[in-house]
Design an enzyme around this catalytic site. Structure first.
Site, mmCIF file in Angstrom:
data_model
loop_
_atom_site.group_PDB
_atom_site.id
_atom_site.type_symbol
_atom_site.label_atom_id
_atom_site.label_comp_id
_atom_site.label_asym_id
_atom_site.label_seq_id
_atom_site.Cartn_x
_atom_site.Cartn_y
_atom_site.Cartn_z
ATOM 1 C CE LYS A 126 -1.018 5.306 4.953
ATOM 2 N NZ LYS A 126 -2.434 5.524 5.315
ATOM 3 C CG ASP A 166 -3.308 -1.539 5.689
ATOM 4 O OD1 ASP A 166 -2.117 -1.899 5.808
ATOM 5 O OD2 ASP A 166 -3.678 -0.357 5.815
ATOM 6 C CE LYS A 188 -2.797 1.708 3.418
ATOM 7 N NZ LYS A 188 -4.015 1.830 4.249
ATOM 8 C CE LYS A 245 -7.503 2.631 8.653
ATOM 9 N NZ LYS A 245 -6.792 3.908 8.395
ATOM 10 C CG ASP A 259 1.295 -2.367 7.457
ATOM 11 O OD1 ASP A 259 0.312 -1.803 7.984
ATOM 12 O OD2 ASP A 259 1.960 -1.838 6.539
ATOM 13 C CG ASP A 292 -9.529 4.904 6.218
ATOM 14 O OD1 ASP A 292 -10.184 4.727 7.274
ATOM 15 O OD2 ASP A 292 -8.287 4.911 6.203
ATOM 16 C CD GLU A 295 -7.349 2.907 2.511
ATOM 17 O OE1 GLU A 295 -7.562 3.043 3.735
ATOM 18 O OE2 GLU A 295 -6.421 2.203 2.065
ATOM 19 C CG ASP A 313 -4.669 5.699 2.449
ATOM 20 O OD1 ASP A 313 -5.569 6.491 2.125
ATOM 21 O OD2 ASP A 313 -4.507 5.291 3.613
#
Length: 336
Positions: A151, A299, A149, A249, A301, A227, A204, A178
């Site tokens: 950023k 996701d 992923k 989340k 990590d 998100d 995202e 993202d």
């Protein structure tokens, strides 16, 4: 559930190095760890809050102070949703209730949740925003990662260069990006075309929270996930027609209980489901790992960015995450 003792500990998680996203750089995080005891067993939960909602350490501590009496009366997990609002504090209490109930019953959390026995999950590994060259090297350094992923920051030309460099470095990997609210509706056509060219599989949260209507009817050749726009169960219905997937989340939703409800509602509406994480240790990843068994994209990590994790910890191997019963929620009789 009988009366409980609530203990709240404040901890500080330090990152091994600064981590940059659109509009924010992380170097550490204040978190809370809740322990609930019934005199025989105990359960734990970790909450990190949600920085862009003002859900910081002080906010979480205030939430505990407000709800302490009712929490110590031993509410059910469904009742907790009425006692505390979504956020990091409720997440910590909710996860502690799950582990406590699992210990009392002598069965793992996944069984309490009515799920099949868990399997290792393919997880993304995240590249913080940096120069295209540094991010490409980071992608090469993620030698075991099967999914990456990226950023982005909303700097359109630079972001496109970042993605192209990473794709060149890792032609084999699943890529998602993202936006962390960094783009405008006017950026989308060019951004999406560039992502599609580089075989990116997920975009995202490209637009700011509150601008969801700008995505109504927008068609893209890759899925768009919400998100920051999707916090709790009440937000899921509004994702239809704007997003293809929601990123759940536990710190946003207020725990595994709400997260499972969100996943079920998303499926009912024909939406994809993703599980993500804020800054957190293995104690935060393990409940999300349970949810991850139901998800299309995982996701989880967070601990890989920490200077030090907990022991026992989740395990990362060959691009997957595994949270064993010794980490959290295994139905083990953890004594006070």
């Amino acid at each position: 559930m009988s009366s409980l003792q609530l203990d709240v500990a404040i901890e500080q998680l330090r990152l091994a190095k600064p981590f940059r996203i659109s509009g924010h750089v992380f170097e550490m995080a204040d978190i809370v760890v809740v322990t609930l005891r019934d005199g025989v067993h105990s359960g734990r939960g970790e909450g990190g809050g949600v920085y862009y909602l003002g859900d910081d350490l002080h906010h979480m501590l205030d939430a505990f102070d407000t709800a302490r009496t009712r929490i110590e009366q031993g509410p059910s997990r469904s009742a907790l949703r009425e006692i505390m609002p979504p956020g990091g504090a409720r997440n910590a209490v909710d996860c502690a209730l799950w582990e406590l109930e699992a210990a009392q019953a002598g069965v793992p959390v996944w069984q309490l949740a009515g799920l099949d026995a868990p399997k290792p999950l393919l997880t993304t590994f995240t590249l913080g925003a940096d120069s295209a060259e540094i991010m490409a090297q980071g992608a090469r350094d993620y030698a075991d990662a099967k999914a990456i992923k990226i950023k982005l920051t909303g700097e359109l030309d630079l972001d496109i260069a970042r993605v192209a460099a990473i794709r060149q470095a890792r032609p084999d990997a699943w890529l998602g990006v993202d936006g962390n609210q960094g783009f405008t509706r006017g950026d989308l056509d060019r951004l999406v075309a560039a992502l599609h060219e580089q075989r990116v599989s997920l975009l995202e949260q490209p637009l700011a929270r509150g601008r969801e209507a700008d995505l109504a009817g927008y068609r893209a050749p890759l899925p768009i996930a919400g998100d920051e726009s999707i916090v709790s169960l009440e937000d899921v219905a509004g994702a239809s027609g704007r997003f293809d997937m929601i990123n759940i989340k536990l710190d946003k939703s207020g725990g595994l209980t709400e997260a499972l409800l969100m996943a079920a509602e998303a499926r009912r509406l024909g939406l994809g489901v993703m599980v993500g994480n804020m800054i957190g240790s293995s104690l935060a990843m393990a409940p999300a790992f349970v949810l991850g068994q139901l998800c299309d994209v995982v996701d989880l990590d967070g601990p890989t960015f920490l200077a030090a994790d907990r022991d026992p910890a989740v395990r990362y191997s060959d691009g997957t995450i595994w949270a064993g019963p010794e980490v959290w929620g295994g139905g083990i009789a953890i004594r006070p």
